[in-house]
Design an enzyme around this catalytic site. Structure first.
Site, mmCIF file in Angstrom:
data_model
loop_
_atom_site.group_PDB
_atom_site.id
_atom_site.type_symbol
_atom_site.label_atom_id
_atom_site.label_comp_id
_atom_site.label_asym_id
_atom_site.label_seq_id
_atom_site.Cartn_x
_atom_site.Cartn_y
_atom_site.Cartn_z
ATOM 1 N N LYS A 160 0.844 -1.207 0.000
ATOM 2 C CA LYS A 160 0.000 0.000 0.000
ATOM 3 C C LYS A 160 0.872 1.248 0.000
ATOM 4 O O LYS A 160 0.666 2.167 -0.789
ATOM 5 C CB LYS A 160 -0.910 -0.014 1.241
ATOM 6 C CG LYS A 160 -1.593 1.305 1.514
ATOM 7 C CD LYS A 160 -2.561 1.211 2.674
ATOM 8 C CE LYS A 160 -2.004 1.612 4.003
ATOM 9 N NZ LYS A 160 -1.643 3.024 4.177
ATOM 10 N N ASN A 161 1.847 1.272 0.904
ATOM 11 C CA ASN A 161 2.622 2.501 1.079
ATOM 12 C C ASN A 161 3.637 2.759 -0.037
ATOM 13 O O ASN A 161 4.269 3.810 -0.073
ATOM 14 C CB ASN A 161 3.324 2.500 2.442
ATOM 15 C CG ASN A 161 2.319 2.652 3.582
ATOM 16 O OD1 ASN A 161 1.139 2.890 3.349
ATOM 17 N ND2 ASN A 161 2.783 2.502 4.818
ATOM 18 N N CYS A 191 -6.498 7.946 8.898
ATOM 19 C CA CYS A 191 -6.642 7.336 10.206
ATOM 20 C C CYS A 191 -6.276 8.336 11.291
ATOM 21 O O CYS A 191 -5.258 9.024 11.193
ATOM 22 C CB CYS A 191 -5.693 6.138 10.329
ATOM 23 S SG CYS A 191 -6.253 4.683 9.465
ATOM 24 N N ARG A 239 -0.710 14.524 13.011
ATOM 25 C CA ARG A 239 -0.212 14.365 11.644
ATOM 26 C C ARG A 239 -0.148 15.693 10.872
ATOM 27 O O ARG A 239 -0.804 15.845 9.839
ATOM 28 C CB ARG A 239 -1.041 13.324 10.891
ATOM 29 C CG ARG A 239 -1.130 12.021 11.627
ATOM 30 C CD ARG A 239 -1.785 10.937 10.826
ATOM 31 N NE ARG A 239 -0.843 10.195 10.030
ATOM 32 C CZ ARG A 239 -1.169 9.117 9.334
ATOM 33 N NH1 ARG A 239 -2.385 8.686 9.311
ATOM 34 N NH2 ARG A 239 -0.255 8.485 8.635
ATOM 35 N N ASP A 243 3.539 0.658 12.340
ATOM 36 C CA ASP A 243 2.407 -0.033 11.719
ATOM 37 C C ASP A 243 2.268 -1.496 12.176
ATOM 38 O O ASP A 243 1.310 -2.169 11.804
ATOM 39 C CB ASP A 243 2.522 0.014 10.185
ATOM 40 C CG ASP A 243 2.167 1.390 9.634
ATOM 41 O OD1 ASP A 243 1.702 2.244 10.397
ATOM 42 O OD2 ASP A 243 2.358 1.609 8.415
ATOM 43 N N ARG A 258 -9.286 -0.649 3.649
ATOM 44 C CA ARG A 258 -8.417 0.428 3.155
ATOM 45 C C ARG A 258 -7.030 -0.085 2.818
ATOM 46 O O ARG A 258 -6.366 0.461 1.944
ATOM 47 C CB ARG A 258 -8.240 1.502 4.236
ATOM 48 C CG ARG A 258 -9.474 2.225 4.614
ATOM 49 C CD ARG A 258 -9.118 3.256 5.634
ATOM 50 N NE ARG A 258 -8.299 4.263 4.979
ATOM 51 C CZ ARG A 258 -8.420 5.555 5.159
ATOM 52 N NH1 ARG A 258 -9.306 6.007 5.996
ATOM 53 N NH2 ARG A 258 -7.656 6.402 4.531
HETATM 54 C C1 UD1 Z 1 3.710 6.840 6.530
HETATM 55 C C2 UD1 Z 1 2.904 5.596 6.257
HETATM 56 C C3 UD1 Z 1 2.267 5.083 7.549
HETATM 57 C C4 UD1 Z 1 3.336 4.887 8.621
HETATM 58 C C5 UD1 Z 1 4.184 6.139 8.787
HETATM 59 C C6 UD1 Z 1 5.370 5.958 9.723
HETATM 60 C C7 UD1 Z 1 2.172 5.893 3.986
HETATM 61 C C8 UD1 Z 1 1.051 6.105 3.054
HETATM 62 N N1 UD1 Z 1 1.870 5.893 5.297
HETATM 63 O O1 UD1 Z 1 2.819 7.839 7.009
HETATM 64 O O2 UD1 Z 1 1.642 3.840 7.257
HETATM 65 O O3 UD1 Z 1 2.721 4.600 9.851
HETATM 66 O O4 UD1 Z 1 4.722 6.552 7.490
HETATM 67 O O5 UD1 Z 1 6.156 4.898 9.306
HETATM 68 O O6 UD1 Z 1 3.294 5.664 3.575
HETATM 69 N N2 UD1 Z 1 5.202 14.730 10.973
HETATM 70 C C9 UD1 Z 1 5.251 16.074 11.292
HETATM 71 N N3 UD1 Z 1 5.200 16.979 10.260
HETATM 72 C C10 UD1 Z 1 5.129 16.585 8.944
HETATM 73 C C11 UD1 Z 1 5.101 15.213 8.644
HETATM 74 C C12 UD1 Z 1 5.133 14.303 9.683
HETATM 75 O O7 UD1 Z 1 5.324 16.455 12.458
HETATM 76 O O8 UD1 Z 1 5.103 17.459 8.064
HETATM 77 C C13 UD1 Z 1 5.215 13.723 12.073
HETATM 78 C C14 UD1 Z 1 3.913 12.934 12.143
HETATM 79 O O9 UD1 Z 1 2.916 13.610 12.842
HETATM 80 C C15 UD1 Z 1 4.359 11.666 12.827
HETATM 81 C C16 UD1 Z 1 5.788 11.482 12.307
HETATM 82 O O10 UD1 Z 1 6.187 12.747 11.800
HETATM 83 O O11 UD1 Z 1 4.388 11.874 14.218
HETATM 84 C C17 UD1 Z 1 5.917 10.438 11.217
HETATM 85 O O12 UD1 Z 1 5.055 10.758 10.140
HETATM 86 P P1 UD1 Z 1 5.382 10.355 8.629
HETATM 87 O O13 UD1 Z 1 6.667 9.592 8.570
HETATM 88 O O14 UD1 Z 1 5.258 11.580 7.812
HETATM 89 O O15 UD1 Z 1 4.199 9.378 8.313
HETATM 90 P P2 UD1 Z 1 3.244 9.365 7.038
HETATM 91 O O16 UD1 Z 1 4.040 9.676 5.819
HETATM 92 O O17 UD1 Z 1 2.034 10.146 7.335
#
Ligand code: UD1
Length: 411
Positions: A18-19, A112, A117, A300, A392
């Site tokens: 998925k990711n 989710c 986030r 995850d 999903r």
């Molecule tokens: C992706 C994955 C998700 C996984 C996560 C962490 C996809 C589609 N989803 O989510 O399944 O659980 O990586 O391995 O690939 N953060 C900030 N500011 C930002 C961006 C992130 O503070 O601009 C924080 C988030 O709130 C969170 C942490 O960074 O606490 C990690 O988030 P991130 O690595 O960005 O996860 P996703 O890309 O949303």
């Protein structure tokens, strides 16, 4: 509906990740030629991504797990609010839109509810590439005349921000350095796909990614890597039922930290080139887990392990360091008889003899998978509502489980 206590035995073929599929599909926007993606999982999040592409003028042609995407007639700038709200990864479209159209209008993403986030790291990186960002009444407009290579350091190795900046810088003028990046295998898969389309990117899997901007991309075809979280989930299910399961179409290296923890809790795990076999005979042993960016233990997989550890022979502590709101499933496990205390970002799990079937509710994708694991272990019947969360992210979830002997049905 799950009747617990049945031993799982047999083979499971793991679907495309998925990711990986989500950013790869989004990145096709960068290309005005046709591309083909195979091993694309048939899951709800992927169909939302297709919907967004179609709204923006792309043609999407699906045939089983293959999809052809033609973004030559891309004509929109705005991602519809309803689709943006349905899925957090929709934000990945922004980098691709900036690369191709130099403009994108969108609202804050949904998905989710496992934490606040924010997308500040994405937006900060765009600014450094020369993008102006204006926010009015909840709408964000990102725009630029041209994107220029830059030297960007991320505050945190965010998966989404790393991908978004790779996409935005792909067609930029000059060289972009993205430092302190996420090192997840899905980032490498995205790099491979972009390079197959003619991009010049190196470094995925290390701390720094270097993108040498190119003028345009060409036709390409790519096979999505297997889903390491789907694979990890089935491994936990095998353990939960003292089962004996063989996973096919996996890359064992991508599951190294998961396999390490499974061995610590007493499972016999063997790996071959693209297969993993797991067998569990004895009691589940307690372990401590701390979620970390890859190659650390994946957030995850946190809830799936929590379910297993509810019936371990001692006390386990799980520390969640990535998302602040990822213990919502815990109350449901407690309803099934688990002994869990939450202290801030830690869950203290005192093993009990057994769980009892109960009516419980899923509140997010992976927490939902954890509840299914609990249902498979529990004595009696569990009715788990909210399975749209599972749809999903897991392809043919119920069918794959039935094929290895689970008593599970959609009501
Ligand atoms: C992706 C994955 C998700 C996984 C996560 C962490 C996809 C589609 N989803 O989510 O399944 O659980 O990586 O391995 O690939 N953060 C900030 N500011 C930002 C961006 C992130 O503070 O601009 C924080 C988030 O709130 C969170 C942490 O960074 O606490 C990690 O988030 P991130 O690595 O960005 O996860 P996703 O890309 O949303």
């Amino acid at each position: 509906m799950i009747d617990g206590g049945n031993r799982l035995e047999g083979e499971v073929v793991i679907s495309g990740a998925k990711n990986s599929a989500l950013p790869i599909i989004a990145s096709t926007i960068l290309n005005s030629n046709q591309v083909e993606i195979t091993n694309c999982p048939d899951i709800h999040d992927v169909s939302i991504m297709f919907d967004i592409l179609e709204t923006l003028g792309c043609k999407v042609h699906k045939d089983k797990s293959s999809v052809r995407i033609d973004a030559s007639n891309l004509n929109g700038f705005e991602i519809p609010e309803n689709l943006m709200h349905e899925m957090r990864s929709s934000v990945i479209i922004v980098g691709a839109m900036l690369g191709r159209m130099k403009k994108c209008v969108f609202t804050y993403p949904g998905g989710c509810e496992i934490g606040a986030r924010p997308i500040n790291i994405h937006l900060e990186g765009f600014k450094q590439l020369g993008v102006s960002i204006v926010e009015t009444q909840g709408k964000i407009t990102c725009e630029c005349e041209k994107l220029f290579g830059a030297d960007i350091t991320l505050d945190f190795p965010s998966v989404g921000a790393t991908e978004n900046l790779m996409l935005a810088s792909c067609l930029a003028d000059g060289i972009t350095y993205i430092r302190n990046v996420a090192r997840e295998p899905e980032i490498k898969d995205l790099q491979d796909f972009l390079n197959e389309m003619g991009a010049k990117i190196v470094g995925a899997g290390s701390n720094t990614i270097v993108v040498n901007g190119v003028k345009e991309l060409h036709e390409a075809s790519h096979t999505v890597i297997p889903d390491r979280i789907e694979a990890g989930t089935y491994l936990c299910m095998a353990v939960a039922t003292r089962g004996n399961v063989l996973l096919k179409n996996v890359i064992p290296e991508h599951l190294a930290s998961t396999i390490h923890k499974l061995r610590q809790i007493g499972a016999k795990v063997e790996t071959k080139k693209d297969m993993i076999s797991i067998r569990m005979i004895n009691e589940i042993l307690p372990v401590n887990i701390k979620t970390m960016p890859y190659p650390g233990f994946p957030t995850d997989m946190q809830s799936q392990f929590a379910s297993l550890l509810t019936v371990s022979s001692g006390t386990s502590i799980i520390v969640e360091t990535i998302f602040e709101n990822r213990f919502k499933y815990v109350n449901e496990l407690i309803r099934m008889g688990a002994n869990i205390t939450i202290e801030g970002r830690s869950a203290i799990i005192q093993g009990v003899e057994k769980l009892n079937g109960a009516n419980v509710e899923m509140r997010d994708l992976r927490g939902g998978a954890g509840l299914v694991i609990a249902g498979l272990m529990a004595s009696g019947t569990s009715e788990i509502s909210g399975i749209s969360f599972l749809e999903r992210g897991y392809e043919n979830f119920i069918k794959k489980l039935q094929l290895i002997g689970a008593k599970i049905n959609k009501k």
